[in-house]
Motif scaffolding. Structure first.
Motif, mmCIF file in Angstrom:
data_model
loop_
_atom_site.group_PDB
_atom_site.id
_atom_site.type_symbol
_atom_site.label_atom_id
_atom_site.label_comp_id
_atom_site.label_asym_id
_atom_site.label_seq_id
_atom_site.Cartn_x
_atom_site.Cartn_y
_atom_site.Cartn_z
ATOM 1 N N ALA A 119 0.532 9.904 -2.954
ATOM 2 C CA ALA A 119 -0.079 8.868 -2.121
ATOM 3 C C ALA A 119 -1.513 8.588 -2.572
ATOM 4 O O ALA A 119 -1.925 7.421 -2.675
ATOM 5 C CB ALA A 119 -0.054 9.284 -0.654
ATOM 6 N N ILE A 129 5.937 1.903 -5.923
ATOM 7 C CA ILE A 129 5.868 2.408 -4.551
ATOM 8 C C ILE A 129 7.218 2.193 -3.863
ATOM 9 O O ILE A 129 7.741 3.098 -3.205
ATOM 10 C CB ILE A 129 4.732 1.731 -3.752
ATOM 11 C CG1 ILE A 129 3.363 2.162 -4.293
ATOM 12 C CG2 ILE A 129 4.842 2.071 -2.263
ATOM 13 C CD1 ILE A 129 2.191 1.388 -3.704
ATOM 14 N N ARG A 167 3.587 10.278 -10.013
ATOM 15 C CA ARG A 167 2.121 10.424 -10.013
ATOM 16 C C ARG A 167 1.581 10.373 -11.439
ATOM 17 O O ARG A 167 0.626 9.659 -11.738
ATOM 18 C CB ARG A 167 1.704 11.728 -9.335
ATOM 19 C CG ARG A 167 0.182 11.833 -9.143
ATOM 20 C CD ARG A 167 -0.226 13.216 -8.679
ATOM 21 N NE ARG A 167 -0.139 14.186 -9.750
ATOM 22 C CZ ARG A 167 -1.038 14.333 -10.729
ATOM 23 N NH1 ARG A 167 -2.113 13.567 -10.767
ATOM 24 N NH2 ARG A 167 -0.874 15.237 -11.659
ATOM 25 N N TYR A 223 5.137 4.718 1.698
ATOM 26 C CA TYR A 223 5.545 5.911 0.967
ATOM 27 C C TYR A 223 5.192 7.178 1.753
ATOM 28 O O TYR A 223 6.007 8.095 1.871
ATOM 29 C CB TYR A 223 4.913 5.976 -0.441
ATOM 30 C CG TYR A 223 5.131 7.341 -1.009
ATOM 31 C CD1 TYR A 223 6.391 7.711 -1.472
ATOM 32 C CD2 TYR A 223 4.126 8.302 -0.974
ATOM 33 C CE1 TYR A 223 6.634 9.001 -1.901
ATOM 34 C CE2 TYR A 223 4.365 9.581 -1.406
ATOM 35 C CZ TYR A 223 5.616 9.929 -1.868
ATOM 36 O OH TYR A 223 5.866 11.205 -2.271
ATOM 37 N N ARG A 235 8.165 13.380 -7.500
ATOM 38 C CA ARG A 235 6.859 12.884 -7.040
ATOM 39 C C ARG A 235 5.807 13.065 -8.134
ATOM 40 O O ARG A 235 4.962 12.185 -8.353
ATOM 41 C CB ARG A 235 6.437 13.619 -5.769
ATOM 42 C CG ARG A 235 7.285 13.271 -4.561
ATOM 43 C CD ARG A 235 7.019 14.216 -3.415
ATOM 44 N NE ARG A 235 7.807 13.878 -2.226
ATOM 45 C CZ ARG A 235 7.788 14.594 -1.112
ATOM 46 N NH1 ARG A 235 7.024 15.681 -1.016
ATOM 47 N NH2 ARG A 235 8.533 14.233 -0.081
ATOM 48 N N THR A 271 0.843 -1.188 0.000
ATOM 49 C CA THR A 271 0.000 0.000 0.000
ATOM 50 C C THR A 271 0.882 1.243 0.000
ATOM 51 O O THR A 271 2.100 1.158 0.090
ATOM 52 C CB THR A 271 -0.918 0.032 1.235
ATOM 53 O OG1 THR A 271 -0.107 0.241 2.393
ATOM 54 C CG2 THR A 271 -1.716 -1.253 1.359
ATOM 55 N N GLU A 272 0.228 2.371 -0.047
ATOM 56 C CA GLU A 272 0.928 3.655 -0.091
ATOM 57 C C GLU A 272 1.433 4.114 1.275
ATOM 58 O O GLU A 272 2.160 5.096 1.371
ATOM 59 C CB GLU A 272 0.010 4.733 -0.686
ATOM 60 C CG GLU A 272 -1.076 5.246 0.237
ATOM 61 C CD GLU A 272 -2.204 4.270 0.536
ATOM 62 O OE1 GLU A 272 -2.920 4.506 1.511
ATOM 63 O OE2 GLU A 272 -2.366 3.268 -0.192
ATOM 64 N N PHE A 318 -1.440 6.608 -5.769
ATOM 65 C CA PHE A 318 -1.155 5.199 -5.483
ATOM 66 C C PHE A 318 -2.405 4.504 -4.945
ATOM 67 O O PHE A 318 -2.726 3.386 -5.331
ATOM 68 C CB PHE A 318 -0.033 5.058 -4.444
ATOM 69 C CG PHE A 318 1.362 5.199 -4.988
ATOM 70 C CD1 PHE A 318 1.762 4.536 -6.143
ATOM 71 C CD2 PHE A 318 2.300 5.974 -4.318
ATOM 72 C CE1 PHE A 318 3.059 4.658 -6.625
ATOM 73 C CE2 PHE A 318 3.604 6.095 -4.784
ATOM 74 C CZ PHE A 318 3.981 5.436 -5.941
ATOM 75 N N MET A 319 -3.098 5.163 -4.060
ATOM 76 C CA MET A 319 -4.266 4.576 -3.409
ATOM 77 C C MET A 319 -5.375 4.256 -4.409
ATOM 78 O O MET A 319 -6.017 3.210 -4.315
ATOM 79 C CB MET A 319 -4.800 5.553 -2.348
ATOM 80 C CG MET A 319 -5.883 4.972 -1.471
ATOM 81 S SD MET A 319 -6.541 6.164 -0.252
ATOM 82 C CE MET A 319 -5.107 7.039 0.287
#
Length: 145
Positions: A85, A109, A52, A7, A48, A3-4, A88-89
């Motif tokens: 984040a 991640i 993304r 991170y 970042r 999971t994020e 990622f989620m």
């Protein structure tokens, strides 16, 4: 599945730099090879954003877009980690292309965590070299005083 959360933790350590480096020192080189804190912050924001964006396009493409000099660094640094984040989620992608290879989102991640960690170490050395304190959480979580 990764999971994020790892991170978020790693990025938050670097985001805390804005609380220990006075804004009047953002354009001062602390160690020649690393440049200025403003350059560090811009680099973190840019990378970042590259990660993304890859979650939408399917490909990690560097160097990414330059960060304007007139941004509010504290706000944008934190926002960049939150945006990544969140991406990622909620990403529905299973993989992205990175350097001609396919990488799972879990691997991306991990790469983002590694990137943050490498810079945490560099910034620790720069802060100590310049006589600055390190963030309190660095001291508490990692005994980096």
């Amino acid at each position: 599945m990764m999971t994020e959360e790892g991170y978020v933790y790693a990025a938050s350590l670097n985001d805390e730099l804005t609380h220990v480096i006075p804004t009047e020192s953002y354009d001062t080189i602390l160690i020649e090879s690393l440049g200025t804190p403003r350059q560090w912050f811009h680099h973190l924001i840019r990378v970042r954003e590259v990660y993304r964006r890859s979650l939408y396009t399917g490909e990690v493409v560097f160097p990414g877009k330059p960060i304007p000099d007139d941004i509010d660094v504290t706000t944008m640094l934190k926002a960049s980690s939150e945006r990544l984040a969140e991406a990622f989620m909620y990403s529905e992608r299973m993989s992205v292309k990175f350097g001609g290879k396919t990488m799972s989102i879990s691997e991306l991640i991990s790469t983002a965590i590694q990137h943050e960690g490498i810079h945490t170490g560099q910034y620790y050395v720069a802060l100590k070299h310049a006589g600055f304190d390190v963030p309190k959480r660095w001291q508490e979580d990692w005994a980096m005083s």
